[in-house]
Design a protein around this motif. Structure first.
Motif: not given
Ligand code: C2O
Ligand code: CU
Length: 566
Positions: A92-101, A229-239, A244-245
């Protein structure tokens, strides 16, 4: 099953399986298990040693300069043994459906349970915590539908341990790693490195931190535990289904090919795999370890309240002393550590770490009315490289006593001198060019085992390299250029000097106050029109990669071998 021949014999399979059965520290759960619950629920290390005879007490810490070449005796027991699997999952990344990773799952087989901990609340790889001098064994298993291999970014390991794409293993196969950690204390990381597939695999979630500590650092009393505290910064596109797109299908100029040439950008910023990242903090000092784990996005990090950033470490560990910057540039693959003191803040206060607007990442903005490649050939990215956006929020949640006072002296750095380089008068140039929408290094694309005449050096010799991000007369990208983060395997280097072409200075000038070149680096941002000289030594013989850490550029072939002779 393909197992690397060199280490197969050193790997005791029976003990491995025995350990696996009895002692799995499952980090697979997608929940928000904190570092601390993972530590306390695991068996104490004493009982691990009792169960698994290969687990020796932690070796006496050794202090090795980064240039030391160390080969552990073949039969030595490992301080840390783990099984690392790359596999598919749903989170679960965004509210709603889970994301395949895709994700790394680790099982601790021997060693201190505190050396393999979950990144809190994240599907990203576990954090491996090791001490300088420790011997590490990792059995990597590829449970993905395509080849993969693991690279330990920034570590100085023998070439067979470095995750070169020629060692990639297919679905269901394994690779045995066995190396000694000789690096200084610092924030390193691991990610896949199969040729043409690195970008997609890292994008789907395959990345983890590898944190090294040493005696010099321990003596400083820097913030620890939850204050580190680690902070791993990434950008992603979701449909619309929360999936993930990645690259547009097809390799044509108007779709995937353009994405590859420009690099793939997401329009959602995730920190530690979470959107809208908020960290509750106490009113004291923190050590923030930042990794840019994005495929191609470059960040210009700044506190929203205008206070300068206090930087204490770069890719290869601690600086000699803290330095201040109005903002810090963080390109893909780079790490930076910040000292952030929330003392004096009121409960409920919120502080923001933003990425500020800058020009030149894609060269396009420099061309005035002409428009850049991005806008000419594709729809402009929803969030262009160089756009402004918030990265992380820090919410003051409680008071805390005893924040450490900031150290004025941090660590020793052995300074390289140009005069000592074997090629002081003739730097080895690495020229970035573009031909038919493909980025090249000295006019060449990656060849799996290919090494050109200028791609050979010797163990232990100090050399100067110059990355040249020149204009390309007559080429499609001529007017624009692009920013490229250049990474070299098998070494930590020092930045000697930067210059920029007068006609492309705008981009360079907009970012240069955010370079932190005082410390050890393994990845360096080179803006359009910029030339960067670095001083470096290789510590192991063999074939080591150097490449652009824009992962689409890397996959496209902006990568070469460098052969280090003994
Ligand atoms: Cu972080 Cu060759 O890679
Ligand atoms: Cu590049």
């Amino acid at each position: 099953m393909h197992i690397n021949q060199r280490t197969h014999n050193q790997f005791n399979r029976r003990q491995f399986l025995k350990g696996a059965g009895l002692l799995s520290l499952a980090l697979a759960g997608g929940g928000a298990a904190s570092v601390f619950s993972a530590c306390t629920s695991a068996p104490p290390s004493a009982s691990i040693a009792g169960v698994n005879p290969t687990a020796a007490p932690t070796a006496a810490p050794v202090t090795l300069p980064p240039s030391a070449q160390t080969t552990a005796p073949a039969a030595a027991a490992a301080d840390l043994e783990l099984a690392l699997k790359a596999t598919r999952g749903q989170v679960g990344i965004l509210p709603g459906a889970e994301t395949a990773v895709w994700r790394y799952q680790a099982e601790l087989l021997a060693g201190d349970p505190a050396s393999v901990v979950a990144l809190p609340g994240s599907y990203l790889g576990p954090i491996l915590r090791v001490r300088q001098g420790q011997r590490v064994r990792v059995r990597f298993t590829n449970d993905l539908p395509e080849p993969s291999i693991v690279h330990w970014h920034g570590l100085l390991v023998p070439d067979a341990m470095d995750g070169h794409p020629r060692f990639a293993v297919g679905a269901g196969q394994s690779y045995a790693y066995d190396f000694q950690v000789v690096n200084r204390a610092g924030t390193y990381w691991f990610h896949p490195h199969p040729h043409r597939l690195t970008g997609g695999q890292a994008y789907r979630g395959l990345a983890g931190l590898l944190i090294v500590s040493d005696d010099e650092e321990a003596a400083l009393g820097l913030p620890q535990g939850e204050y580190d505290q680690p902070l791993v910064i990434q950008d992603r596109q979701f449909d619309a289904q929360n999936q993930l797109v990645y690259l547009a299908q097809g390799g044509g100029m108007m779709d995937g090919g353009m994405d590859q040439m420009m690099g793939f950008l997401g329009d959602r910023i995730l920190v530690n795999g979470q959107p809208d990242f908020t960290l509750p903090v106490a009113t004291r000092a923190y050590r923030l370890r930042l990794l840019n784990g994005s495929n191609s996005r470059i960040y210009m990090l700044a506190w929203r309240d205008g206070k300068p950033l206090t930087v204490i470490a770069t890719d290869g560990g601690l600086l000699e002393q803290p330095v201040q910057r109005p903002f810090v540039m963080l390109a893909p693959g780079e790490r930076v550590e910040l000292w952030a003191d929330f003392a004096g803040r009121k409960s409920g206060d919120e502080l923001f770490l933003d990425s500020q607007k800058f020009v030149g990442a894609e060269g396009a903005e420099l061309m005035g009315g002409m428009g850049g490649m991005g806008s000419m050939m594709t729809q402009p990215a929803a969030l262009p490289n160089g756009a402004a956006f918030p990265v992380a929020r820090f919410r003051v949640a409680r008071a805390a006593q005893g924040g450490q006072t900031r150290r004025q002296r941090l660590a020793r750095i052995e300074r390289y001198r140009l005069a000592d380089a074997v090629n002081a008068a003739r730097p080895r140039q690495v020229v970035i060019t573009n031909r038919m929408m493909a980025w090249l290094l000295n006019g060449r694309s990656f060849e799996m085992s290919g090494v050109a005449a200028d791609e050979v050096g010797r163990v232990g010799e100090l050399a100067v390299w110059e990355f040249v991000n020149q204009r390309n007369p007559g080429q499609m990208m001529e007017q624009n250029g692009m920013a490229h983060p250049l990474h070299i395997h098998g070494t930590q280097f020092q930045v000697l000097e930067r210059q920029a072409l007068p006609e492309l200075r705008a981009g360079f000038e907009s970012v240069r106050a955010g370079y932190v070149d005082e410390g050890w680096k393994d990845t360096v941002l080179v803006m359009p029109g910029e030339r960067v000289k670095v001083l470096l030594k290789f510590v192991h013989p063999g074939l080591f990669l150097y490449h652009c850490h824009n992962l689409e550029h890397e996959d496209q072939g902006m990568m070469r071998n460098f052969r280090v002779d003994a």
